[in-house]
Design a protein around this motif. Structure first.
Motif, PDB file in Angstrom:
ATOM      1  N   THR A  99      -3.593   8.942   9.002  1.00  0.00           N
ATOM      2  CA  THR A  99      -4.237   7.662   9.276  1.00  0.00           C
ATOM      3  C   THR A  99      -5.386   7.911  10.226  1.00  0.00           C
ATOM      4  O   THR A  99      -5.211   8.528  11.277  1.00  0.00           O
TER       5      THR A  99
ATOM      6  N   GLN B 233      -4.960  -0.487   2.918  1.00  0.00           N
ATOM      7  CA  GLN B 233      -5.274   0.934   2.969  1.00  0.00           C
ATOM      8  C   GLN B 233      -6.618   1.166   3.666  1.00  0.00           C
ATOM      9  O   GLN B 233      -6.804   2.150   4.372  1.00  0.00           O
ATOM     10  N   TYR B 234      -7.545   0.261   3.487  1.00  0.00           N
ATOM     11  CA  TYR B 234      -8.860   0.354   4.124  1.00  0.00           C
ATOM     12  C   TYR B 234      -9.056  -0.869   4.989  1.00  0.00           C
ATOM     13  O   TYR B 234      -8.517  -1.936   4.720  1.00  0.00           O
ATOM     14  N   GLN B 235      -9.872  -0.718   6.031  1.00  0.00           N
ATOM     15  CA  GLN B 235     -10.138  -1.858   6.888  1.00  0.00           C
ATOM     16  C   GLN B 235     -11.608  -1.911   7.263  1.00  0.00           C
ATOM     17  O   GLN B 235     -12.286  -0.898   7.316  1.00  0.00           O
ATOM     18  N   TYR B 236     -12.053  -3.116   7.490  1.00  0.00           N
ATOM     19  CA  TYR B 236     -13.420  -3.378   7.898  1.00  0.00           C
ATOM     20  C   TYR B 236     -13.336  -4.241   9.148  1.00  0.00           C
ATOM     21  O   TYR B 236     -12.610  -5.230   9.172  1.00  0.00           O
TER      22      TYR B 236
ATOM     23  N   SER C 133      -3.125  -1.548   9.871  1.00  0.00           N
ATOM     24  CA  SER C 133      -3.532  -2.773   9.202  1.00  0.00           C
ATOM     25  C   SER C 133      -2.628  -3.023   8.008  1.00  0.00           C
ATOM     26  O   SER C 133      -1.772  -2.217   7.685  1.00  0.00           O
TER      27      SER C 133
ATOM     28  N   GLN D  93       0.844  -1.187   0.000  1.00  0.00           N
ATOM     29  CA  GLN D  93       0.000   0.000   0.000  1.00  0.00           C
ATOM     30  C   GLN D  93       0.878   1.234   0.000  1.00  0.00           C
ATOM     31  O   GLN D  93       2.006   1.208   0.477  1.00  0.00           O
TER      32      GLN D  93
ATOM     33  N   GLN E 235       0.437   6.650   3.828  1.00  0.00           N
ATOM     34  CA  GLN E 235      -0.550   7.711   3.993  1.00  0.00           C
ATOM     35  C   GLN E 235      -0.011   8.753   4.968  1.00  0.00           C
ATOM     36  O   GLN E 235       0.578   8.412   5.992  1.00  0.00           O
TER      37      GLN E 235
ATOM     38  N   LEU F  66     -11.665  -5.205  -4.950  1.00  0.00           N
ATOM     39  CA  LEU F  66     -10.804  -5.263  -3.769  1.00  0.00           C
ATOM     40  C   LEU F  66      -9.520  -6.018  -4.083  1.00  0.00           C
ATOM     41  O   LEU F  66      -9.531  -7.007  -4.793  1.00  0.00           O
TER      42      LEU F  66
END
Length: 185
Positions: A44, A53-56, A50, A38, A41, A83
């Motif tokens: 954050t 770049q994105y987390q759920y 994580s 990734q 950034q 994804l």
């Protein structure tokens, strides 16, 4: 691993996302390696780092149900072309031995739950039993079974609990046990 790219413009023509896409394609053939890449950034948002770049975050009150749905959701997310590098940081492959005590049988045999707890803690915990004092130092004495007996659940077959009558009763007479998974620290 962190990689610093040359400045975009004269020294580099591709964006960081284009370079990641190219590296992802080339490195996907390395056997046994899972690679998550990734762009760094500057800002954050969120409480956790994580691998993406994105987390759920999937949460639930019933751990068994959560453990059932987590791999299903991850597998489905991996099939979505929008994804990339879908992964999970869930670490639930630790092993533990779970003991289920038949309290009625233990009571009939004259064994209290506290007696069982004490015997198991004496064997597999680290019970502080004494302190040895010397002129300059002091040493804590900790009771536990020898390390070779901590390596296998079969050791539980050798554990006995003293009943209220003084008889030594095997743990297996009033309990059963088996392996299960647990989270890793």
């Amino acid at each position: 691993m962190f990689i610093t790219l040359k400045p975009l413009g004269k020294e580099r023509k591709l964006t960081s996302d284009q370079i990641i896409a190219e590296l992802r394609r080339k490195l996907a053939v390395v056997p046994g390696a899972t690679l998550y890449m990734q762009s760094a950034q500057d800002l954050t948002i969120g409480g956790r780092q994580s691998q993406a770049q994105y987390q759920y975050t999937l949460q639930g009150e019933d751990l068994a149900e959560l453990n059932s749905w987590s791999p299903r959701l991850l597998q489905k997310m991996r099939t979505l072309p929008e994804l990339r590098d879908a992964n999970s940081d869930q670490q639930d492959k630790g092993l533990q031995e779970s003991i289920v005590i038949d309290r009625d049988t233990a009571s009939r045999l004259g064994i209290a739950p506290q007696d069982i707890d004490n015997v198991l803690y004496d064997a597999f915990g680290q019970r502080f039993v004494s302190t040895i004092y010397e002129a300059i130092n002091q040493y804590h004495v900790v009771m536990e079974v020898a390390p070779q007996f901590q390596q296998s659940p079969d050791t539980l077959k050798s554990v006995f609990v003293r009943s209220s009558t003084g008889a030594m009763v095997p743990l297996s007479a009033f309990s059963h046990y088996g392996p299960s998974n647990t989270s890793l620290p």
